[in-house]
Motif scaffolding. Structure first.
Motif, PDB file in Angstrom:
ATOM      1  N   GLY A   5       0.827  -1.209   0.000  1.00 49.47           N
ATOM      2  CA  GLY A   5       0.000   0.000   0.000  1.00 49.47           C
ATOM      3  C   GLY A   5       0.852   1.245   0.000  1.00 49.47           C
ATOM      4  N   SER A   6       1.816   1.305  -0.933  1.00 48.27           N
ATOM      5  CA  SER A   6       2.754   2.441  -0.918  1.00 48.27           C
ATOM      6  C   SER A   6       2.481   3.437  -2.029  1.00 48.27           C
ATOM      7  CB  SER A   6       4.193   1.932  -0.967  1.00 48.27           C
ATOM      8  OG  SER A   6       4.323   0.764  -1.718  1.00 48.27           O
TER       9      SER A   6
ATOM     10  N   GLY B  28      -5.634  -0.307  -7.333  1.00 49.64           N
ATOM     11  CA  GLY B  28      -6.654   0.077  -8.314  1.00 49.64           C
ATOM     12  C   GLY B  28      -6.200   1.135  -9.301  1.00 49.64           C
TER      13      GLY B  28
ATOM     14  N   ASP C 213      -2.701  -6.821  -5.182  1.00 49.50           N
ATOM     15  CA  ASP C 213      -3.755  -6.808  -4.165  1.00 49.50           C
ATOM     16  C   ASP C 213      -3.368  -7.855  -3.125  1.00 49.50           C
ATOM     17  OD1 ASP C 213      -5.983  -7.352  -2.610  1.00 49.50           O
ATOM     18  OD2 ASP C 213      -7.395  -7.130  -4.265  1.00 49.50           O
TER      19      ASP C 213
ATOM     20  N   THR D  57      -4.823  -9.238  -0.823  1.00 44.44           N
ATOM     21  CA  THR D  57      -5.793 -10.282  -0.446  1.00 44.44           C
ATOM     22  C   THR D  57      -5.735 -11.470  -1.402  1.00 44.44           C
ATOM     23  OG1 THR D  57      -7.609  -9.302  -1.715  1.00 44.44           O
ATOM     24  CG2 THR D  57      -7.357  -8.577   0.569  1.00 44.44           C
TER      25      THR D  57
ATOM     26  N   ASN E  11       1.766  -2.184   5.521  1.00 46.54           N
ATOM     27  CA  ASN E  11       1.127  -0.887   5.705  1.00 46.54           C
ATOM     28  C   ASN E  11      -0.294  -0.838   5.147  1.00 46.54           C
ATOM     29  OD1 ASN E  11       1.158   2.271   5.824  1.00 46.54           O
ATOM     30  ND2 ASN E  11       0.712   1.759   3.681  1.00 46.54           N
ATOM     31  N   ALA E  12      -0.555  -1.588   4.066  1.00 41.45           N
ATOM     32  CA  ALA E  12      -1.858  -1.505   3.384  1.00 41.45           C
ATOM     33  C   ALA E  12      -2.984  -1.828   4.351  1.00 41.45           C
ATOM     34  CB  ALA E  12      -1.900  -2.484   2.217  1.00 41.45           C
TER      35      ALA E  12
ATOM     36  N   ILE F  14       2.165  -1.818  10.484  1.00 47.76           N
ATOM     37  CA  ILE F  14       1.588  -0.510  10.816  1.00 47.76           C
ATOM     38  C   ILE F  14       0.223  -0.774  11.443  1.00 47.76           C
ATOM     39  CG2 ILE F  14       0.941   1.789  10.009  1.00 47.76           C
ATOM     40  CD1 ILE F  14       3.957   1.104   9.652  1.00 47.76           C
TER      41      ILE F  14
ATOM     42  N   SER G 189      -2.459   0.794  14.762  1.00 45.59           N
ATOM     43  CA  SER G 189      -3.196   2.049  14.960  1.00 45.59           C
ATOM     44  C   SER G 189      -3.493   2.230  16.440  1.00 45.59           C
ATOM     45  CB  SER G 189      -4.524   2.004  14.191  1.00 45.59           C
ATOM     46  OG  SER G 189      -5.296   3.148  14.483  1.00 45.59           O
TER      47      SER G 189
ATOM     48  N   LYS H 212      -6.213  -4.375  14.065  1.00 47.88           N
ATOM     49  CA  LYS H 212      -4.944  -3.747  14.455  1.00 47.88           C
ATOM     50  C   LYS H 212      -4.417  -4.360  15.756  1.00 47.88           C
ATOM     51  CE  LYS H 212      -4.589  -0.951  10.989  1.00 47.88           C
ATOM     52  NZ  LYS H 212      -3.517  -1.126  10.013  1.00 47.88           N
TER      53      LYS H 212
ATOM     54  N   GLY I  73      -1.352   7.607  15.698  1.00 51.62           N
ATOM     55  CA  GLY I  73      -2.646   8.214  16.035  1.00 51.62           C
ATOM     56  C   GLY I  73      -3.222   8.760  14.738  1.00 51.62           C
ATOM     57  N   PRO I  74      -4.188   9.677  14.830  1.00 55.48           N
ATOM     58  CA  PRO I  74      -4.772  10.236  13.601  1.00 55.48           C
ATOM     59  C   PRO I  74      -3.717  10.962  12.763  1.00 55.48           C
ATOM     60  CG  PRO I  74      -6.042  10.869  15.535  1.00 55.48           C
ATOM     61  CD  PRO I  74      -4.796  10.229  16.045  1.00 55.48           C
TER      62      PRO I  74
ATOM     63  N   THR J 249      -4.208  11.827   6.179  1.00 57.52           N
ATOM     64  CA  THR J 249      -4.120  11.136   4.880  1.00 57.52           C
ATOM     65  C   THR J 249      -5.542  10.970   4.367  1.00 57.52           C
ATOM     66  OG1 THR J 249      -4.412   8.920   5.770  1.00 57.52           O
ATOM     67  CG2 THR J 249      -2.136   9.748   5.666  1.00 57.52           C
TER      68      THR J 249
ATOM     69  N   GLN K  62      -7.165   8.264   4.053  1.00 61.31           N
ATOM     70  CA  GLN K  62      -7.925   7.321   4.888  1.00 61.31           C
ATOM     71  C   GLN K  62      -8.621   8.070   6.017  1.00 61.31           C
ATOM     72  OE1 GLN K  62      -6.667   3.588   7.602  1.00 61.31           O
ATOM     73  NE2 GLN K  62      -6.484   3.202   5.422  1.00 61.31           N
TER      74      GLN K  62
HETATM   75  N1  LIG Z   1      -4.405   7.868   8.507  1.00 65.48           N
HETATM   76  C1  LIG Z   1      -4.585   7.617   9.800  1.00 65.48           C
HETATM   77  O1  LIG Z   1      -5.155   8.433  10.550  1.00 65.48           O
HETATM   78  C2  LIG Z   1      -4.055   6.356  10.406  1.00 65.48           C
HETATM   79  C3  LIG Z   1      -4.094   6.225  11.801  1.00 65.48           C
HETATM   80  C4  LIG Z   1      -3.619   5.056  12.379  1.00 65.48           C
HETATM   81  C5  LIG Z   1      -3.127   4.042  11.594  1.00 65.48           C
HETATM   82  N2  LIG Z   1      -3.105   4.195  10.242  1.00 65.48           N
HETATM   83  C6  LIG Z   1      -2.590   3.061   9.454  1.00 65.48           C
HETATM   84  O2  LIG Z   1      -1.546   3.493   8.600  1.00 65.48           O
HETATM   85  C7  LIG Z   1      -1.558   2.700   7.412  1.00 65.48           C
HETATM   86  C8  LIG Z   1      -1.627   3.612   6.198  1.00 65.48           C
HETATM   87  O3  LIG Z   1      -2.782   4.425   6.314  1.00 65.48           O
HETATM   88  P1  LIG Z   1      -3.065   5.637   5.317  1.00 65.48           P
HETATM   89  O4  LIG Z   1      -3.901   6.590   6.061  1.00 65.48           O
HETATM   90  O5  LIG Z   1      -1.813   6.080   4.674  1.00 65.48           O
HETATM   91  O6  LIG Z   1      -4.001   4.883   4.234  1.00 65.48           O
HETATM   92  P2  LIG Z   1      -4.498   5.314   2.798  1.00 65.48           P
HETATM   93  O7  LIG Z   1      -4.079   6.693   2.453  1.00 65.48           O
HETATM   94  O8  LIG Z   1      -5.945   4.983   2.749  1.00 65.48           O
HETATM   95  O9  LIG Z   1      -3.706   4.285   1.864  1.00 65.48           O
HETATM   96  C9  LIG Z   1      -4.019   2.921   1.993  1.00 65.48           C
HETATM   97  C10 LIG Z   1      -3.064   2.148   1.125  1.00 65.48           C
HETATM   98  O10 LIG Z   1      -3.408   0.764   1.239  1.00 65.48           O
HETATM   99  C11 LIG Z   1      -3.551   0.224  -0.046  1.00 65.48           C
HETATM  100  N3  LIG Z   1      -4.466  -0.897  -0.053  1.00 65.48           N
HETATM  101  C12 LIG Z   1      -5.754  -0.950   0.353  1.00 65.48           C
HETATM  102  N4  LIG Z   1      -6.254  -2.167   0.138  1.00 65.48           N
HETATM  103  C13 LIG Z   1      -5.254  -2.922  -0.394  1.00 65.48           C
HETATM  104  C14 LIG Z   1      -5.144  -4.254  -0.835  1.00 65.48           C
HETATM  105  N5  LIG Z   1      -6.179  -5.110  -0.788  1.00 65.48           N
HETATM  106  N6  LIG Z   1      -3.957  -4.684  -1.337  1.00 65.48           N
HETATM  107  C15 LIG Z   1      -2.895  -3.853  -1.403  1.00 65.48           C
HETATM  108  N7  LIG Z   1      -2.936  -2.563  -1.021  1.00 65.48           N
HETATM  109  C16 LIG Z   1      -4.113  -2.107  -0.521  1.00 65.48           C
HETATM  110  C17 LIG Z   1      -4.038   1.374  -0.909  1.00 65.48           C
HETATM  111  O11 LIG Z   1      -3.766   1.075  -2.273  1.00 65.48           O
HETATM  112  P3  LIG Z   1      -4.550   1.847  -3.481  1.00 65.48           P
HETATM  113  O12 LIG Z   1      -4.001   3.232  -3.509  1.00 65.48           O
HETATM  114  O13 LIG Z   1      -4.217   1.081  -4.692  1.00 65.48           O
HETATM  115  O14 LIG Z   1      -5.996   1.817  -3.120  1.00 65.48           O
HETATM  116  C18 LIG Z   1      -3.193   2.515  -0.341  1.00 65.48           C
HETATM  117  O15 LIG Z   1      -1.912   2.509  -0.935  1.00 65.48           O
HETATM  118  C19 LIG Z   1      -2.754   1.761   7.520  1.00 65.48           C
HETATM  119  O16 LIG Z   1      -2.343   0.517   8.007  1.00 65.48           O
HETATM  120  C20 LIG Z   1      -3.638   2.459   8.540  1.00 65.48           C
HETATM  121  O17 LIG Z   1      -4.500   1.584   9.236  1.00 65.48           O
HETATM  122  C21 LIG Z   1      -3.548   5.319   9.620  1.00 65.48           C
END
Ligand SMILES: NC(=O)c1ccc[n+]([C@@H]2O[C@H](COP(=O)([O-])OP(=O)(O)OC[C@H]3O[C@@H](n4cnc5c(N)ncnc54)[C@H](OP(=O)(O)O)[C@@H]3O)[C@@H](O)[C@H]2O)c1
Length: 272
Positions: free
Chosen positions: A27-28, A53, A82, A84, A111-112, A159, A161, A178, A206-207, A210, A212
């Protein structure tokens, strides 16, 4: 998309401590994963940058391009995968093994994730399975596929949460997945430690600002506002570059005595 190194502002940096290493960052294409991939590449690693996607087909090559621009010896290899899908997980491992200078996988950053919110009353089988598949099942089976290719000194980072411990509404499945990763980390630290020389740790943000987070429901974001305002380090949300250095430390040789740990990247946010 622009990436700034979190160490640039402090003058000459640690830079090249991952030269010759190969890293998978799932998920990079965007968000935290993109920041981690760019930084590992800046430190000299060959990084497999993954996307799923159409929406990210343009973004992932930008991350790989940024790595090339650092001119640190690092490489970015863009791959649609993907996590999964068992076929895609194997492809990811095969590409990583083929791409690096040592034909090994030194670093895996899980990370994804799927961060969808849902109240308990609305959770369906399909919602539950989709989130568990991405957030929990895929990291386990990707680790199983990667470990035979990991040398001593290998690094696995999950990664997780802060949500795992916060009890925020609408996070039943997400927070449980998580918490499960934190359990994986402590078990794998034991199973892969003395025998394999691999460390396994979680970085728990934490939050973070991004997509997400911004795509979360208004109620979810509203519920977090008091916590964000009272965050001890500063009254703000975290940024991608607040998390990236924690991961790059865990990926470095210097973290050799850290395993089975959860590194908190919350600015000290009060957790229940
Ligand atoms: N943002 C927050 O507030 C927050 C807080 C705590 C923890 N986290 C954790 O930090 C990590 C990154 O979060 P983020 O906010 O950077 O997320 P994000 O912007 O939503 O990005 C998610 C990434 O995961 C990929 N992904 C989703 N489903 C996938 C799949 N089936 N196979 C492969 N890749 C997949 C996406 O790919 P596509 O671009 O191709 O869709 C994207 O690159 C996650 O583990 C999240 O739970 C985030």
């Amino acid at each position: 998309m622009t990436f700034t190194s979190s160490t640039d502002q402090h003058g000459p940096s640690l830079s090249a401590n991952l030269c010759g290493k190969t890293a998978i960052v799932t998920g990079s294409s965007r968000g935290i994963g993109a920041g981690i991939a760019a930084e590992l590449g800046r430190r000299g690693a060959t990084v497999i940058v993954t996307y799923t996607g159409e929406g990210s087909r343009q973004l992932a090559p930008e991350v790989s391009g940024t790595i090339e621009e650092w001119r640190s010896g690092g490489k970015g290899i863009t791959l649609q995968a993907d996590i999964t899908s068992a076929v895609d997980r194997q492809k990811l491992v095969d590409v990583a093994v083929d791409s690096g200078p040592t034909k090994k996988i030194d670093i895996v950053v899980h990370n994804a994730s799927n961060g969808d919110d849902c109240y308990l009353k609305d959770i369906t089988d399909q919602f539950f399975e989709r989130q568990v598949d991405v957030n929990m099942k895929a990291p386990l089976f990707l680790t199983q596929a990667a470990v035979p290719h990991m040398p001593r000194g290998g690094r696995i980072v999950l990664i997780t949460s802060a949500a795992a411990r916060m009890g925020v509404a609408e996070t039943s499945v997400n927070s449980a997945t998580k918490a499960a990763l934190e359990s994986f980390s402590s078990v794998w630290a034991t199973e892969l430690g003395q025998t394999h020389g691999i460390t396994v740790n979680c970085v728990s943000p934490g939050p973070i600002a991004t997509e997400q987070f911004h795509n979360s429901s208004p109620e979810f974001k509203e519920a977090l506002q008091p916590l964000i305002k009272s965050t001890p380090a500063e009254a703000r949300m975290g940024e991608v570059n607040d998390i990236v250095p924690l991961v790059s430390f865990i990926c470095s040789e210097e973290s050799r005595w850290v395993t089975g740990s959860v590194i908190s990247g919350t600015g000290g946010m009060l957790l229940v």
